[in-house]
Design a protein around this motif. Structure first.
Motif, PDB file in Angstrom:
ATOM      1  N   ILE A   1     -18.815 -34.134 -30.184  1.00 16.96           N
ATOM      2  CA  ILE A   1     -17.945 -34.904 -31.077  1.00 16.96           C
ATOM      3  C   ILE A   1     -16.756 -34.006 -31.404  1.00 16.96           C
ATOM      4  O   ILE A   1     -16.921 -32.918 -31.967  1.00 16.96           O
ATOM      5  N   LEU A   2     -15.566 -34.473 -31.049  1.00 17.34           N
ATOM      6  CA  LEU A   2     -14.361 -33.698 -31.292  1.00 17.34           C
ATOM      7  C   LEU A   2     -13.798 -34.023 -32.669  1.00 17.34           C
ATOM      8  O   LEU A   2     -13.956 -35.144 -33.166  1.00 17.34           O
ATOM      9  N   LYS A   3     -13.119 -33.040 -33.266  1.00 11.53           N
ATOM     10  CA  LYS A   3     -12.518 -33.272 -34.586  1.00 11.53           C
ATOM     11  C   LYS A   3     -11.447 -34.346 -34.493  1.00 11.53           C
ATOM     12  O   LYS A   3     -10.938 -34.663 -33.417  1.00 11.53           O
ATOM     13  N   GLU A   4     -11.102 -34.908 -35.652  1.00 12.53           N
ATOM     14  CA  GLU A   4     -10.220 -36.080 -35.686  1.00 12.53           C
ATOM     15  C   GLU A   4      -8.856 -35.818 -35.057  1.00 12.53           C
ATOM     16  O   GLU A   4      -8.283 -36.676 -34.407  1.00 12.53           O
ATOM     17  N   SER A   5      -8.324 -34.638 -35.267  1.00 10.95           N
ATOM     18  CA  SER A   5      -7.048 -34.296 -34.651  1.00 10.95           C
ATOM     19  C   SER A   5      -7.102 -32.860 -34.150  1.00 10.95           C
ATOM     20  O   SER A   5      -7.769 -32.015 -34.749  1.00 10.95           O
ATOM     21  N   GLY A   6      -6.423 -32.606 -33.061  1.00  8.69           N
ATOM     22  CA  GLY A   6      -6.417 -31.267 -32.504  1.00  8.69           C
ATOM     23  C   GLY A   6      -7.602 -31.021 -31.600  1.00  8.69           C
ATOM     24  O   GLY A   6      -8.529 -31.823 -31.519  1.00  8.69           O
ATOM     25  N   PRO A   7      -7.591 -29.880 -30.908  1.00  6.39           N
ATOM     26  CA  PRO A   7      -8.669 -29.571 -29.967  1.00  6.39           C
ATOM     27  C   PRO A   7      -9.912 -29.055 -30.687  1.00  6.39           C
ATOM     28  O   PRO A   7      -9.859 -28.631 -31.836  1.00  6.39           O
ATOM     29  N   GLY A   8     -11.021 -29.089 -29.975  1.00  6.35           N
ATOM     30  CA  GLY A   8     -12.222 -28.437 -30.474  1.00  6.35           C
ATOM     31  C   GLY A   8     -13.265 -29.372 -31.046  1.00  6.35           C
ATOM     32  O   GLY A   8     -12.992 -30.512 -31.420  1.00  6.35           O
ATOM     33  N   LYS A   9     -14.487 -28.859 -31.077  1.00  6.28           N
ATOM     34  CA  LYS A   9     -15.639 -29.593 -31.592  1.00  6.28           C
ATOM     35  C   LYS A   9     -15.555 -29.709 -33.105  1.00  6.28           C
ATOM     36  O   LYS A   9     -15.083 -28.808 -33.793  1.00  6.28           O
ATOM     37  N   MET A  10     -16.029 -30.814 -33.627  1.00  4.68           N
ATOM     38  CA  MET A  10     -16.040 -31.027 -35.071  1.00  4.68           C
ATOM     39  C   MET A  10     -17.007 -30.051 -35.724  1.00  4.68           C
ATOM     40  O   MET A  10     -18.161 -29.909 -35.295  1.00  4.68           O
ATOM     41  N   SER A  11     -16.549 -29.383 -36.770  1.00 13.51           N
ATOM     42  CA  SER A  11     -17.401 -28.440 -37.487  1.00 13.51           C
ATOM     43  C   SER A  11     -17.611 -28.937 -38.905  1.00 13.51           C
ATOM     44  O   SER A  11     -16.977 -29.903 -39.348  1.00 13.51           O
ATOM     45  N   LYS A  12     -18.506 -28.272 -39.626  1.00 21.11           N
ATOM     46  CA  LYS A  12     -18.817 -28.710 -40.990  1.00 21.11           C
ATOM     47  C   LYS A  12     -17.613 -28.602 -41.916  1.00 21.11           C
ATOM     48  O   LYS A  12     -17.595 -29.228 -42.985  1.00 21.11           O
ATOM     49  N   ARG A  13     -16.603 -27.827 -41.536  1.00 18.24           N
ATOM     50  CA  ARG A  13     -15.413 -27.659 -42.381  1.00 18.24           C
ATOM     51  C   ARG A  13     -14.391 -28.764 -42.166  1.00 18.24           C
ATOM     52  O   ARG A  13     -13.439 -28.898 -42.935  1.00 18.24           O
ATOM     53  N   ASP A  14     -14.568 -29.575 -41.117  1.00 14.21           N
ATOM     54  CA  ASP A  14     -13.594 -30.615 -40.815  1.00 14.21           C
ATOM     55  C   ASP A  14     -13.805 -31.844 -41.695  1.00 14.21           C
ATOM     56  O   ASP A  14     -14.941 -32.178 -42.067  1.00 14.21           O
ATOM     57  N   LYS A  15     -12.700 -32.518 -41.999  1.00 23.67           N
ATOM     58  CA  LYS A  15     -12.745 -33.739 -42.812  1.00 23.67           C
ATOM     59  C   LYS A  15     -13.660 -34.773 -42.164  1.00 23.67           C
ATOM     60  O   LYS A  15     -13.581 -35.038 -40.979  1.00 23.67           O
ATOM     61  N   GLY A  16     -14.540 -35.335 -42.961  1.00 21.71           N
ATOM     62  CA  GLY A  16     -15.425 -36.387 -42.475  1.00 21.71           C
ATOM     63  C   GLY A  16     -16.668 -35.901 -41.768  1.00 21.71           C
ATOM     64  O   GLY A  16     -17.405 -36.707 -41.200  1.00 21.71           O
ATOM     65  N   ALA A  17     -16.947 -34.594 -41.837  1.00 22.23           N
ATOM     66  CA  ALA A  17     -18.029 -34.037 -41.022  1.00 22.23           C
ATOM     67  C   ALA A  17     -19.407 -34.155 -41.659  1.00 22.23           C
ATOM     68  O   ALA A  17     -20.409 -34.073 -40.960  1.00 22.23           O
ATOM     69  N   LEU A  18     -19.487 -34.316 -42.978  1.00 27.30           N
ATOM     70  CA  LEU A  18     -20.776 -34.208 -43.667  1.00 27.30           C
ATOM     71  C   LEU A  18     -21.307 -35.578 -44.092  1.00 27.30           C
ATOM     72  O   LEU A  18     -20.620 -36.347 -44.769  1.00 27.30           O
ATOM     73  N   ILE A  19     -22.542 -35.852 -43.719  1.00 26.80           N
ATOM     74  CA  ILE A  19     -23.166 -37.140 -44.030  1.00 26.80           C
ATOM     75  C   ILE A  19     -23.264 -37.352 -45.537  1.00 26.80           C
ATOM     76  O   ILE A  19     -23.036 -38.461 -46.038  1.00 26.80           O
ATOM     77  N   GLU A  20     -23.580 -36.303 -46.291  1.00 24.07           N
ATOM     78  CA  GLU A  20     -23.757 -36.457 -47.736  1.00 24.07           C
ATOM     79  C   GLU A  20     -22.485 -36.938 -48.419  1.00 24.07           C
ATOM     80  O   GLU A  20     -22.539 -37.596 -49.463  1.00 24.07           O
ATOM     81  N   ASP A  21     -21.320 -36.631 -47.822  1.00 25.06           N
ATOM     82  CA  ASP A  21     -20.056 -37.099 -48.398  1.00 25.06           C
ATOM     83  C   ASP A  21     -19.949 -38.618 -48.337  1.00 25.06           C
ATOM     84  O   ASP A  21     -19.450 -39.262 -49.267  1.00 25.06           O
ATOM     85  N   TYR A  22     -20.409 -39.208 -47.249  1.00 25.07           N
ATOM     86  CA  TYR A  22     -20.328 -40.666 -47.115  1.00 25.07           C
ATOM     87  C   TYR A  22     -21.246 -41.359 -48.120  1.00 25.07           C
ATOM     88  O   TYR A  22     -20.886 -42.399 -48.675  1.00 25.07           O
ATOM     89  N   GLU A  23     -22.398 -40.783 -48.336  1.00 22.55           N
ATOM     90  CA  GLU A  23     -23.311 -41.361 -49.325  1.00 22.55           C
ATOM     91  C   GLU A  23     -22.681 -41.310 -50.715  1.00 22.55           C
ATOM     92  O   GLU A  23     -22.704 -42.299 -51.458  1.00 22.55           O
ATOM     93  N   SER A  24     -22.086 -40.168 -51.074  1.00 23.89           N
ATOM     94  CA  SER A  24     -21.496 -40.026 -52.410  1.00 23.89           C
ATOM     95  C   SER A  24     -20.257 -40.899 -52.583  1.00 23.89           C
ATOM     96  O   SER A  24     -19.918 -41.294 -53.693  1.00 23.89           O
ATOM     97  N   ARG A  25     -19.582 -41.228 -51.477  1.00 27.88           N
ATOM     98  CA  ARG A  25     -18.383 -42.066 -51.543  1.00 27.88           C
ATOM     99  C   ARG A  25     -18.702 -43.554 -51.468  1.00 27.88           C
ATOM    100  O   ARG A  25     -17.785 -44.388 -51.463  1.00 27.88           O
ATOM    101  N   GLY A  26     -19.969 -43.895 -51.430  1.00 28.23           N
ATOM    102  CA  GLY A  26     -20.343 -45.301 -51.458  1.00 28.23           C
ATOM    103  C   GLY A  26     -20.270 -46.019 -50.134  1.00 28.23           C
ATOM    104  O   GLY A  26     -20.261 -47.252 -50.086  1.00 28.23           O
ATOM    105  N   PHE A  27     -20.207 -45.277 -49.023  1.00 27.88           N
ATOM    106  CA  PHE A  27     -20.285 -45.932 -47.716  1.00 27.88           C
ATOM    107  C   PHE A  27     -21.678 -46.533 -47.541  1.00 27.88           C
ATOM    108  O   PHE A  27     -22.656 -46.043 -48.117  1.00 27.88           O
ATOM    109  N   LEU A  28     -21.769 -47.575 -46.755  1.00 28.60           N
ATOM    110  CA  LEU A  28     -23.064 -48.180 -46.457  1.00 28.60           C
ATOM    111  C   LEU A  28     -23.728 -47.413 -45.322  1.00 28.60           C
ATOM    112  O   LEU A  28     -23.100 -47.145 -44.297  1.00 28.60           O
ATOM    113  N   ALA A  29     -24.999 -47.075 -45.527  1.00 31.15           N
ATOM    114  CA  ALA A  29     -25.728 -46.304 -44.511  1.00 31.15           C
ATOM    115  C   ALA A  29     -25.742 -47.033 -43.171  1.00 31.15           C
ATOM    116  O   ALA A  29     -25.601 -46.412 -42.112  1.00 31.15           O
ATOM    117  N   ALA A  30     -25.889 -48.357 -43.206  1.00 32.00           N
ATOM    118  CA  ALA A  30     -25.938 -49.129 -41.954  1.00 32.00           C
ATOM    119  C   ALA A  30     -24.628 -49.013 -41.184  1.00 32.00           C
ATOM    120  O   ALA A  30     -24.628 -48.948 -39.951  1.00 32.00           O
TER     121      ALA A  30
END
Length: 456
Positions: free
Chosen positions: A217-246
């Motif tokens: 999985i490549l990061k949203e912009s620029g070269p390279g693999k997505m890392s934990k420091r990249d925007k949108g990389a952490l699942i727990e962030d989506y849960e806290s932001r109210g995204f639907l798990a499905a």
């Protein structure tokens, strides 16, 4: 039940990265598709990083995504323990097998795995020194995703460090053998390790599992693999932001797999039915949070209003928008207007705040734009008696009353709408205006219009 046994073997570090989630999901999907067994195995030998809190982040994230495991922590099973930190007796047993077969030796305090083949000494430019290499047969990997891959291991490698701790390559293979793993589905970045693992399987006299190395999985912009420091990389962030798990799970499925048609939004039952190795892409996938947000919005729009309200109320309460005493009927009516428009639950506090608070920000640019066309206070002064006198304060009643007034003034009814919306919400956009006024009710709407007219 199928003989298929797959595993997800993460190291709990306090984060649940989207790449790890995708690996877990693909293993889970393959197990469910084949009727096999999904094993959760924890690589927790790094005592400094692998804390109980870190494990909880991982397990909570998997449960939030709906990835239940058939064997592993909190579930048990016949092949435990499922924590590497508790499996030292197993590693000792398998290490002894290699020693008895003459496949190990000690050097510099570590235990090395001895490759089979003719040995020779050569100068290694990388090491800048004379090194011993081995003429081995190439390892052929018939990868279920990548196809035929040939690699050659030319140097012995360490399997137990000086401090006595076993190396990843060794424990990974031992655990897969001891747990009867039949298919290893993991990231493409592990492909370079696979020849070492196959050499170990051969040394133990065990047929290697089927390997399936999935694209990065490549990061949203620029070269390279997505890392934990990249925007949108952490699942727990989506849960806290109210995204639907499905929705998140559906999107992650599409990062490296597709059903061979144009569909994107799919029920998890459909995905399980269709998921198989031929559908996994060879090319890397680029993460796109806009696509994820759009998919999440689709899921939100399709929810019944009761479920949508159930999810929305705690988010609005935490933001100070609604109180515990807020009427459920009014809240549902407001959310029913906003549900088709809102992109995510985390947008709701800003999107609906003016429905519940009489003090709300006024967008200055919107006010300036309206004032260029006509005096908003004059327009509103015209409609106050119309709104006071309308018999049925609902969308249809309001439309008839306002249109009748506009025609009498030689105007189009829409000439009044921008000023009306701005006065009661402070915004230039939002839900359809007349249903919005109907939900707010006559008293609230008239009170806001009068305050707007009276303001200097």
């Amino acid at each position: 039940m199928s003989h298929v046994r797959v595993r997800f073997a993460p190291s709990p570090t306090g984060f649940f990265h989207i790449g790890s989630a995708r690996t877990a999901l693909f293993n889970w999907l393959y197990a469910r598709h084949t009727g096999g067994t999904f094993v959760l195995r924890i690589e927790d030998t790094d005592k400094a990083r692998n804390t109980e809190e870190a494990l909880r982040v991982l397990i909570d994230g998997m449960r939030w995504l709906g990835l239940d495991w058939d064997e592993g922590p909190e579930v048990g099973g016949d092949y435990g323990p499922y924590f590497q930190s508790e499996r030292q007796p197993v590693y000792d047993e398998y290490l002894q097998k290699l020693k008895d077969a003459g496949r190990t030796y000690e050097k510099d305090g570590a235990i090395w795995f001895k490759l089979e083949g003719e040995r020779y000494t050569t100068y290694d430019d990388f090491k800048k020194a004379e090194v011993e290499k081995v003429k081995t047969e190439p390892v052929v990997i018939e990868d279920a995703v990548r196809g035929r891959v040939e690699r050659r291991e030319e140097m012995d490698f360490v399997i137990v460090r000086r401090d006595g701790s076993p190396v990843f390559h060794f424990v990974n293979v031992v655990d897969d053998i001891a747990m009867g793993i039949t298919h290893v589905i993991r990231g493409e970045d592990h492909l370079s390790n696979t020849s070492k693992h196959v050499e170990l399987f051969k040394a133990f006299g065990v047929e290697p599992p089927v390997f399936a190395h999935i694209p990065l999985i490549l990061k949203e912009s620029g070269p390279g693999k997505m890392s934990k420091r990249d925007k949108g990389a952490l699942i727990e962030d989506y849960e806290s932001r109210g995204f639907l798990a499905a929705a998140v799970r559906n999107y992650i499925c599409l990062l490296g797999w597709n059903p061979k048609d144009d569909r994107e939004k799919m029920d998890i039952g459909e995905i399980i039915e269709l998921f198989d190795f031929p559908g996994i892409n060879k090319g890397n996938s680029r993460f796109d949070e806009k696509k994820l947000s759009a998919l999440n919005a689709e899921y939100l729009r399709e929810m019944n209003i009761e479920s949508f309200t159930f999810l929305a109320r705690p988010i609005l309460a935490a933001a100070g928008v609604v109180s515990e005493e807020e009427s459920e009927d009014y809240l549902q009516a407001v959310l029913g207007l906003c549900q088709p428009k809102v992109k995510g639950l985390d947008d709701l506090p800003e999107f609906v705040g003016y429905f519940f608070k009489d003090e709300y920000p006024m967008d200055e640019k919107t006010g300036e734009r309206i004032a260029k066309k006509a005096d908003p206070k004059a327009l509103l002064a015209e409609v106050v008696p119309v709104l006071e006198g309308v018999e049925s304060f609902d969308a249809d009643g309001l439309h008839v009353a306002l249109e009748t007034h506009a025609e009498a003034q030689g105007q189009k009814v829409f000439a009044y709408f921008p000023a009306l919306r701005y006065a009661v919400s402070g915004q230039g956009g939002g839900p359809d205006l007349l249903p919005m006024l109907a939900v707010m009710g006559r008293d609230r709407v008239l009170g806001r219009i009068r305050r707007f007219i009276e303001a200097s």
